[in-house]
Every structure is written in C-alpha cells, then in structure tokens.
Design a protein around this motif. Structure first.
Motif, short mmCIF file in Angstrom:
data_model
loop_
_atom_site.label_atom_id
_atom_site.label_comp_id
_atom_site.label_asym_id
_atom_site.label_seq_id
_atom_site.Cartn_x
_atom_site.Cartn_y
_atom_site.Cartn_z
N VAL A 29 0.83 -1.20 0.00
CA VAL A 29 0.00 0.00 0.00
C VAL A 29 0.87 1.25 0.00
N LEU A 30 0.21 2.40 -0.14
CA LEU A 30 0.91 3.68 -0.24
C LEU A 30 1.43 4.13 1.12
N GLN A 31 2.52 4.90 1.09
CA GLN A 31 3.01 5.55 2.29
C GLN A 31 2.40 6.95 2.40
N TRP A 32 2.62 7.55 3.57
CA TRP A 32 1.98 8.81 3.95
C TRP A 32 2.23 9.94 2.96
N ALA A 33 3.43 10.04 2.38
CA ALA A 33 3.74 11.16 1.48
C ALA A 33 3.21 10.93 0.08
N GLU A 34 2.59 9.77 -0.15
CA GLU A 34 2.10 9.41 -1.47
C GLU A 34 0.57 9.48 -1.57
N GLU A 35 -0.09 10.04 -0.55
CA GLU A 35 -1.54 10.02 -0.55
C GLU A 35 -2.11 11.32 0.01
N ASP A 36 -3.30 11.62 -0.42
CA ASP A 36 -4.09 12.72 0.14
C ASP A 36 -5.05 12.16 1.17
N GLY A 37 -5.48 13.02 2.06
CA GLY A 37 -6.47 12.60 3.04
C GLY A 37 -6.53 13.57 4.20
N THR A 38 -7.11 13.11 5.29
CA THR A 38 -7.20 13.92 6.50
C THR A 38 -6.83 13.07 7.71
N MET A 39 -6.36 13.74 8.74
CA MET A 39 -6.09 13.14 10.04
C MET A 39 -6.75 14.02 11.09
N THR A 40 -7.01 13.47 12.26
CA THR A 40 -7.56 14.25 13.37
C THR A 40 -6.62 14.11 14.55
N ASN A 41 -6.05 15.23 14.99
CA ASN A 41 -4.99 15.14 16.00
C ASN A 41 -5.55 15.06 17.41
N LEU A 42 -4.67 15.12 18.39
CA LEU A 42 -5.08 14.93 19.79
C LEU A 42 -6.02 16.01 20.31
N GLU A 43 -6.12 17.14 19.61
CA GLU A 43 -7.03 18.22 20.02
C GLU A 43 -8.40 18.11 19.35
N GLY A 44 -8.62 17.08 18.53
CA GLY A 44 -9.84 17.05 17.73
C GLY A 44 -9.79 18.00 16.56
N ARG A 45 -8.59 18.38 16.13
CA ARG A 45 -8.38 19.28 14.99
C ARG A 45 -8.22 18.43 13.73
N ARG A 79 -1.28 15.89 2.65
CA ARG A 79 -1.18 16.18 1.22
C ARG A 79 -0.07 15.37 0.56
N ARG A 80 -0.37 14.99 -0.66
CA ARG A 80 0.54 14.19 -1.46
C ARG A 80 1.75 15.00 -1.89
N ALA A 81 2.94 14.43 -1.74
CA ALA A 81 4.17 15.08 -2.18
C ALA A 81 4.87 14.31 -3.29
N LEU A 82 4.53 13.04 -3.45
CA LEU A 82 5.25 12.16 -4.37
C LEU A 82 4.30 11.29 -5.16
N GLU A 83 4.70 10.96 -6.37
CA GLU A 83 4.05 9.87 -7.08
C GLU A 83 4.53 8.56 -6.46
N PRO A 84 3.64 7.64 -6.17
CA PRO A 84 4.08 6.36 -5.60
C PRO A 84 4.81 5.53 -6.64
N PRO A 85 5.62 4.59 -6.21
CA PRO A 85 6.25 3.69 -7.17
C PRO A 85 5.20 2.81 -7.84
N ALA A 86 5.55 2.24 -8.97
CA ALA A 86 4.64 1.32 -9.64
C ALA A 86 4.42 0.11 -8.73
N GLY A 87 3.20 -0.29 -8.59
CA GLY A 87 2.91 -1.49 -7.80
C GLY A 87 2.01 -1.25 -6.62
N PRO A 88 2.41 -0.47 -5.62
CA PRO A 88 1.54 -0.26 -4.46
C PRO A 88 0.25 0.45 -4.83
N ARG A 89 -0.80 0.19 -4.05
CA ARG A 89 -2.10 0.79 -4.27
C ARG A 89 -2.64 1.35 -2.95
#
Length: 725
Positions: free
Chosen positions: A460-476, A481-491
């Motif tokens: 599967v993809l690593q953190w720098a290869e995907e978009d999404g959201t997280m919710t931190n310890l404050e409920g924020r 945000r994606r910074a890299l194209e993932p290598p061929a293969g992972p999804r």
C-alpha cells in the motif's frame, strides 16, 4: 456499487506539500519538497503550526528515510505450496482473497471473516474500512489497535462528559497554565515538541509528573520547576482517590461548579471516605504529606490542567483510573472553565479520528452507536442500503484476535495499519491464533512481522504518497497532502477496498478520490457527536490558508469547536457525571520478583516496524534494554550491559541491562518496540478492563535471571542462572 467510482483518481502531487508528520497524534506540521536525483525523494522542513511551532522530533526529521527504504513492498505476495511468499499480480491476489473469503463465509457465516484496523489510517480509509466490513463483507467482526491505546480514556470520558475527545481544548491553552498534573505520560520522549507547552507551568514551579520512572518528562520538574511523584506501579487509582479525599475533606472543591454542573457528588464523597492520605500512602508509597500538598496545590492554582496517558490507563482498572482523574478535575471545576481543563493524550497519529468513524466494534460514523436504531437508519441512508443488512456490535480487539481459528471465531482476518504480533498483549497467544487462520491478509508497505505470517500481502501507499485527512489529539481535522508519485505497484487501501467490493457485488459507492470519500464521511457523521458535516478538503484548505483551525464538532455554517464544555456537557441534562469508583489489588511482586512496566523510547514508535528501518534511529537504540535500579542490579549480581532473561507464565525475553537510578528498585522497564523474541509483549497480560476491553499492558510481574554465556571449543552454550545465586 457505483461503477464510475472506479475511474476516479487522486490529483497529482504539488511541487511542495504542506502536510503533517506520519507518526504521533501531535501531528506536527511539515513541508515536503521533492528532491529529484537525490538519495531521499523529498526533503523535510518543520512548519509553523500551533502544536509544534516549527519543531520536529528525531522521528519527524528522519521520516523521509522510509520513502527510500530498500525493502519497500511493490508487488502483492501470495504464499505458495512451498510455504514461501511469491510475487503475484493484483488480479491474482484479489481474486484469491475474494474466492477464499466467499468460501469461508458460505461454510461458516459472515462473521467468520474479521478485520483489524489501525489508528494510523487516514479518516477516509478508517471510514471506508468500517463501511467495507459492514456492507461488503456483512461482518460485525471489526476492531482496531486503538483498543490498545485510547479505549479506557474514551470510556471514562463518555460516561463522565457524554463525549470523548482527547483534548477538549487547544494545546496552546496549556501555555499559560500555573499547574499541570500529568499522570502516566512521557511526552518528553513520545512527542517532544509538546514540551514547549509545559514551559509556563515549569516557570511557575507547577509541573507535576506522576510516573514510577524518572522519565525525560519527570526530569523537567527538577530545579524547582515542579514535582515528580513516583508511586508503586499500578497504584495510580489509589493515589487519585487519596487526592480526592483531601479535596473533599478539606473543602477545597468548587462547590458552586459541582452543584451547577455535575451529578453524583454524594456517592463520590462516600466512596472516598476511607482513602485518607495515610492509607493511600500504604498502597502507593507516596508520603501522606505529599498527597495533601499536591491536592492543595491543584486547588489553589488559578489555572490548572490534569492530563492522563497510557501509563495510568492500560490497566484492568484503566477506565476507573481515568474516571478518578476526571472526578478530581470536576471537583476542582476545571473542565469547560477558561484557563483550566482535563484531557487525555492520544498516542497514534489518527487515534482520534480512527475511532470516530467506524473501526470500533460498536460504532458507526460520527461516534454513533451501532445498536441505536436511529443511527443505523441514518447511516444506512447515506450508504444507500437497507439498515437491516448492517450487522450489530462485534467483539473488541483482544477477543477478536483470540477467536482466530477457534469454533465460532474468525477463520480469515484482514489486517490494515497494524503489526499485531508485536503490539498485542500476551503476544505469543496472538501468534498462535494467527497460525490457526485459514486466511491472513496483511496490507502494509513493508514486510512487517505480521506480514511475514500472511497468506497474502498487499503493498500500500506511504503517507507522502496520498491525500487525506487526520484528526490530531485536540480534535483538529488536518489535511495530509501528497508530495510524491508512488512507485509502480503499491495501491491505496481505497482502491483495494473498491476492487474487493466489486468482486463481492457490494452495494453503495466506493470512491477512489479521498476528497469524495471525505464528503461521504461528512454526511454520515452529520448530527453525531463527532460531526464533520461542515468540512470538506476544500474547506480545510481554505481554513488553513486563513490560519484557522477546524476542531470538531463542525456542522454546516459553524466555526468549529476548539473548546468543549463551556456551557454544557454532552449528556441530555447538560451535566457531567461524578462516577464513584473502587480500587482493586493489582498483580504484585513477591520475593525476588519485579513489577514490569513498558513504554516508548524517543527514537522508536509503536511496534518499531517503521523506525527500526531508519538507520539513524535504529543505530541509537538497536536492541532491547531492561532498565534496572543500581540497588536491584547489585542485589541480583548483574551489571550494566549484562544479558538477563525476564520471564513469567506468559513468556520470556532476553535483554541487556541498563542500570539507572531513574527507576524504582522494585521495578523493571522495557520498551515495546522490538520484535520476535525481544517483544516486551511476550510478558504483558491480556486481562481486560471490564468496561473498555483495554488489556492490562502496564501491570505484570516477572522474575529476572542472569544469562551466562560459555564458549567451548566447538559449541556455544548458554546457561541461565537465577540472579543473586
């Protein structure tokens, strides 16, 4: 399912990405810049943000190393007839999984398939995983590793406040505190940038740290900055009951607040009547005078915060211990009062969001209870299904894992974002359980210790290869945000779930674009306790550009809720509950036995599957070290650097000795980041808190044996000798 959803694709990465660290729930802000042609694909810079103020810890600064790790998985792996894992195509792997799962469910029912999730998954993936379990697989058997982390704190908050959010105030509120009481948390190692928020209390001599060890955080109390309270392991509840006794007996509580904003005072008063400080001293080892002094300091301070962590929560009485801390805070009038408060420190990166939207065995999105007919009807409408097909509550994590391969238990398990054969309690029993499965599928980006046991491994993809959201310890709610194209293969796991849902002819929509998944999550959460319905990726981007936080609940047209409880608590009558609790006798050492406590190191994170792959971090802490007091080491005839064997009825580990006066003489400390025979969880107990199903990680008894190695002419022999003999 909606066929068009399979054509959606995430946007291309930007030249630089303003994102957040892949590790703890502090979610420090960072900027990633691609570095074509260099060894590491991106550079890392700290970014100004309220939680970390531009700083990062060693793990954050070196997080880009994982993106270039040579053992990154890039192809699905399927175990062959020879017992080895071999590369396979995605269609081969997914067809095999679908075929095996259908056969198992035909033979043994829908609940013969289970899912084990993780607190590091993005909100989008956590949401989709709960949905996938319930309407694609139709199984109730889903839970996640947050059960090992936040479950007791969550249960305590829900029954006291009616809602669970780790910190019901922004972290920056701590900056002006006069007094901060920290119980069972070592933020100096686990989330170092947090320490900047303790400086105000330190300057006023008001940092109070309760820990059996003189941890990095406890050392911050030196030179007049505060007080280190070093109780007997497992006695935190007794200490809190003693403090509550003093607060009530000496009339130190806020009577007006208690009368207006709480219920249950009389029952609480009666329940602590026998916990006078001298009795608490007998149980905790903390002098009665110190207990009185601490209670008076907390009550006299104009700005007081009480914070708890896993050290006091990972016990069979963890919910009651967290409840006692909340009772103390309510008596002092802290929750909802400007400049004061109570909170618990979420550990995993998305430990907060991961438990809000469907990974827990008894919850639907938005913190809705799965056995609530109205909640089922509402979520089913969002999903486009009949509520009748949504299964009822499942079973919590420990029971789920122990059921593997047992009659009536799960025969197949899909694991996402967790390394259960290192991180689970009584871990040998979990290894044995996984070996009984007909099918184990692990989605990961490395061949973790759990993935090594799998029948199918999905990259599967690593953190720098995907978009999404997280919710931190404050409920924020934060944007990853994606910074890299993932290598061929992972999804992405979103793609994996969509493909499997298609093979199961699942109803509903299975989008690949994380922003579309978030939009559905937001609709599903609307009206729930954890309401995200006023948010979207675009809204979060705009708010960040304006420097505005997005704390849930965040309904449409709202401005978010950085501070909860200002006017009311989440119970129907608006009042908090003071819940009387009782102390119990934990497992205690006898004779030459020692109390075992476990915890984290600065350099490592969770099971170590990621940080042990970063040379800088692994070289600093390459092996398991048992911390012993000098007197304990001397009495047992061991010295710094010796090899010892720690053992109890559950298992045994070998570790190097690290002699330190920072620990109590009756205690030994082990970090839990190491695998195989060095896993501290070979020794920990899977006894459960009856309310939260939290395992008792922090209460175990061990014997210590010196390991003597003798080298012969042709063979090496190891002799175990009882230390001190």
């Amino acid at each position: 399912m909606t066929p068009a959803s399979l054509t959606d694709a995430p946007s291309a990465p930007a030249q630089t990405a303003a994102t957040h660290c892949p590790y703890c729930a502090l979610q420090c802000a960072m900027t990633l810049t691609p570095t074509p042609g260099e060894r590491l694909p991106v550079s890392v810079e700290g970014r100004e943000f309220p939680t970390n103020r531009g700083g990062l810890c060693r793990k954050g600064w070196s997080s880009n190393e994982l993106l270039a790790a040579p053992d990154r998985l890039t192809s699905p792996l399927v175990r062959g007839a020879d017992g080895e894992l071999h590369p396979a195509t995605w269609d081969e792997a997914l067809d095999l999984i679908a075929e095996r799962l259908r056969a198992i469910q035909r033979e043994s029912g829908a609940d013969a398939v289970g899912i084990f999730g993780g607190g590091g998954l993005t909100n989008e993936k956590a949401y989709q995983l709960g949905k996938f379990a319930r309407i694609a697989l139709r199984t109730s058997r889903i839970d996640y590793n947050g059960r090992f982390c936040m479950s007791s704190a969550a249960a305590a908050a829900n029954r006291a406040f009616g809602v669970d959010r780790g910190l019901p105030f922004p972290l920056t509120d701590l900056d002006t505190a006069e007094t901060i009481l920290m119980l069972g948390s070592n933020v100096g190692d686990t989330m170092p940038p947090f320490v900047s928020h303790l400086q105000g209390a330190r300057a006023r001599g008001g940092l109070i740290v309760v820990d059996p060890r003189r941890s990095t955080t406890a050392r911050l109390t030196a030179d007049g900055a505060g007080q280190h309270v070093q109780p007997v392991p497992g006695s935190d509840l007794a200490l809190l009951l003693g403090l509550i006794h003093v607060v009530i007996a000496e009339g130190l509580f806020d009577a007006d607040y208690v009368n207006r904003r709480t219920r249950g005072f009389e029952a609480l008063r009666r329940s602590v009547s026998m916990w006078w400080p001298e009795r608490a001293e007998q149980v905790t080892g903390v002098p009665a005078a110190a207990i009185r002094s601490l209670a008076r300091r907390l009550a006299a301070s104009g700005s007081t915060y009480i914070l708890t962590g896993r050290g006091v929560e990972q016990h069979a009485d963890g919910t009651d211990t967290a409840t006692a801390a909340i009772n103390l805070a309510l008596l002092l009038g802290l929750p909802g009062t400007p400049g004061s408060g109570y909170g618990t420190l979420t550990g995993q990166g998305n430990g907060q969001g991961g438990r809000e939207h469907g990974q827990k065995s008894d919850q639907l999105p938005g913190y809705r209870k799965i056995d609530d007919p109205a909640a089922r009807e509402y979520v089913a409408a969002v999903w486009g299904v009949d509520p009748a097909i949504i299964p009822g509550p499942g079973i919590p994590a420990v029971q789920l894992l122990q059921s593997c391969g047992r009659p009536g238990g799960v025969r197949a398990l899909l694991v996402h974002g967790s390394n259960v054969v290192v991180s689970s309690p009584n871990v040998q029993s979990v290894r044995d359980a996984l070996a009984r499965l007909d099918l184990l599928v692990v989605s990961d980006f490395f061949l973790s210790e759990t993935a090594r046991l799998a029948h199918v491994v999905l990259p599967v993809l690593q953190w720098a290869e995907e978009d999404g959201t997280m919710t931190n310890l404050e409920g924020r709610v934060l944007r990853r945000r994606r910074a890299l194209e993932p290598p061929a293969g992972p999804r992405s796991e979103l793609w994996i779930m969509a493909e499997l849902a298609r093979r199961f002819d699942a109803p509903g929509t299975w989008d690949l674009d994380p922003s579309l998944v978030f939009d559905e999550l937001a609709r599903a959460s609307a009206g729930g306790l954890a309401d995200y319905s006023g948010l979207s990726h675009a809204t979060l981007d705009a708010l960040e550009a304006e420097g505005v936080g997005a704390h849930w609940p965040y309904p449409p047209g709202g401005i978010g809720t950085p501070r909860l409880f200002a006017d009311r608590f989440a119970h129907a009558d608006g009042r908090a509950r003071l819940v009387a609790v009782r102390s119990y006798s934990p497992e205690t050492p006898h004779g030459g036995e020692l109390s075992l406590i476990t915890g984290r190191l600065l350099e490592h994170y969770q099971s170590g599957a990621q940080t042990r792959r970063v040379p800088e971090l692994n070289d600093a802490r390459p092996e398991l070290v048992a911390q012993l007091h000098p007197a304990t080491a001397r009495d047992r005839g061991v010295a710094d650097g010796d090899l010892v064997r720690l053992e109890n009825r559950r298992g045994a580990v070998e570790a190097r000795v690290g002699v330190s006066s920072d620990i109590r003489p009756d205690t030994v400390f082990l970090p839990f980041h190491f695998p195989d025979g060095a896993s501290a969880n070979l020794l920990t107990s899977d006894r459960l808190d009856p309310i939260s199903s939290m395992p008792e990680f922090k209460n175990a008894v061990v014997t210590l044996t010196r390991v003597v190695t003798r080298v012969g002419a042709n063979t090496d022999a190891t002799e175990h000798r009882m230390a001190g003999q």
